[in-house]
Scaffold this motif. Structure first.
Motif, PDB file in Angstrom:
ATOM      1  N   SER A 148       0.856  -1.187   0.000  1.00  0.00           N
ATOM      2  CA  SER A 148       0.000   0.000   0.000  1.00  0.00           C
ATOM      3  C   SER A 148       0.889   1.233   0.000  1.00  0.00           C
ATOM      4  O   SER A 148       2.111   1.139   0.155  1.00  0.00           O
ATOM      5  CB  SER A 148      -0.931  -0.001   1.219  1.00  0.00           C
ATOM      6  N   GLU A 152      -1.297   5.252   3.380  1.00  0.00           N
ATOM      7  CA  GLU A 152      -2.150   4.178   3.901  1.00  0.00           C
ATOM      8  C   GLU A 152      -1.439   3.405   5.006  1.00  0.00           C
ATOM      9  O   GLU A 152      -2.052   3.043   6.016  1.00  0.00           O
ATOM     10  CB  GLU A 152      -2.549   3.239   2.767  1.00  0.00           C
ATOM     11  N   ARG A 153      -0.157   3.148   4.822  1.00  0.00           N
ATOM     12  CA  ARG A 153       0.588   2.427   5.860  1.00  0.00           C
ATOM     13  C   ARG A 153       0.638   3.237   7.147  1.00  0.00           C
ATOM     14  O   ARG A 153       0.435   2.710   8.244  1.00  0.00           O
ATOM     15  CB  ARG A 153       2.008   2.112   5.372  1.00  0.00           C
ATOM     16  N   LYS A 194      -2.414   2.888  -5.037  1.00  0.00           N
ATOM     17  CA  LYS A 194      -3.562   2.176  -4.465  1.00  0.00           C
ATOM     18  C   LYS A 194      -4.084   1.120  -5.432  1.00  0.00           C
ATOM     19  O   LYS A 194      -4.424   0.004  -5.035  1.00  0.00           O
ATOM     20  CB  LYS A 194      -4.672   3.170  -4.119  1.00  0.00           C
ATOM     21  N   ALA A 197      -1.677  -1.760  -5.518  1.00  0.00           N
ATOM     22  CA  ALA A 197      -1.778  -2.548  -4.285  1.00  0.00           C
ATOM     23  C   ALA A 197      -3.006  -3.448  -4.315  1.00  0.00           C
ATOM     24  O   ALA A 197      -2.953  -4.620  -3.927  1.00  0.00           O
ATOM     25  CB  ALA A 197      -1.824  -1.620  -3.074  1.00  0.00           C
ATOM     26  N   SER A 198      -4.124  -2.895  -4.786  1.00  0.00           N
ATOM     27  CA  SER A 198      -5.351  -3.686  -4.884  1.00  0.00           C
ATOM     28  C   SER A 198      -5.179  -4.833  -5.876  1.00  0.00           C
ATOM     29  O   SER A 198      -5.573  -5.976  -5.607  1.00  0.00           O
ATOM     30  CB  SER A 198      -6.513  -2.788  -5.311  1.00  0.00           C
TER      31      SER A 198
END
Length: 239
Positions: A148, A152-153, A194, A197-198
């Motif tokens: 991420s 987000e982290r 993002k 990552a998804s």
């Protein structure tokens, strides 16, 4: 062997005894007051239910057991567990429970960790090096999912572990974005991260399914695709 192990459990003077002692657990920080109001309320509610259950067990035991700790102490214990427990995973990295390892709980987080946790028979926890480390190098692990963005982290770490990460990976990404990219481009880059990552999480799930089904060629193809996605999420760190 079980007898020997149980004899040493809680014996601080025994080899490795501190790591399994009550003193080791009490040395960990519960940080109950640092939790937000919602989390404190959740822990308080859980503590009340836990104490009611323990009181029932204690009263029905023969001979009766001493009453459990007061709710406030149990709430602090629940906060301690939330902050210091490790998630136990099986060979396929599926979550199967949690465990409290006081010595391992002292390891700091890093978004570019030097070690990873693995679990063996009976929940035995081992830290395995992810790269060569010289003498005196700090052993760090990751507390969270790393696929991420830095934002987000950091948000996940603040919510679950009450700190803001200032590791090289987080600082490098955020500093580079602020210094080199206009705001619109920075937002676009975050959106791209993002999305990657998804896609990586979905790809990892597909890869596991292919492995479970013995579809080795498809599993290899999925692995190659996942590696390509991961390269975009883990850029080389600046020296």
């Amino acid at each position: 062997m079980e007898g020997a192990a149980s004899a040493h459990a809680g014996d601080v003077s025994a080899p490795g005894g501190w790591a399994t002692s009550v003193a080791a657990v009490r040395s960990l920080a519960p940080l109950f007051e640092a939790q937000d109001e919602r989390r404190r309320a959740e822990f308080a509610e859980q503590a009340a239910m836990l104490r009611a259950l323990l009181c029932e067990v204690a009263s029905s035991s023969m001979p009766p057991r001493p009453p459990p700790p007061p709710p406030a102490e149990l709430a602090e214990l629940l906060s301690l567990l939330a902050l210091n427990c490790h998630t136990l995973c099986d060979d396929e990295l599926q979550q199967i429970g949690i465990g409290l390892y006081p010595l391992a709980a002292l390891a700091n987080h890093d978004c570019d960790p030097s070690a990873a946790q693995t679990f063996g028979a009976g929940g035995a926890l081992t830290f395995r090096a992810l790269r060569d480390m010289g003498e005196g190098t700090e052993v760090t692990i990751s507390y969270i999912e790393l696929a991420s963005s830095s934002a987000e982290r950091r948000a996940a770490l603040r919510a679950s572990y009450l700190f803001t990460c200032h590791c090289l990976r987080c600082e490098g990404q955020s500093a580079t974005a602020r210094r080199a990219l206009p705001e619109s481009e920075s937002a676009a880059r975050e959106a791209d991260i993002k999305a990657r990552a998804s896609a990586l999480r979905e790809g990892q799930a597909v890869e596991l399914k292919r492995i479970e089904g013995g579809e080795w060629r498809d599993a290899l193809a999925a692995s190659v695709a996942n590696c390509a996605l991961a390269e975009g999420l883990y850029p080389p760190l600046s020296p």
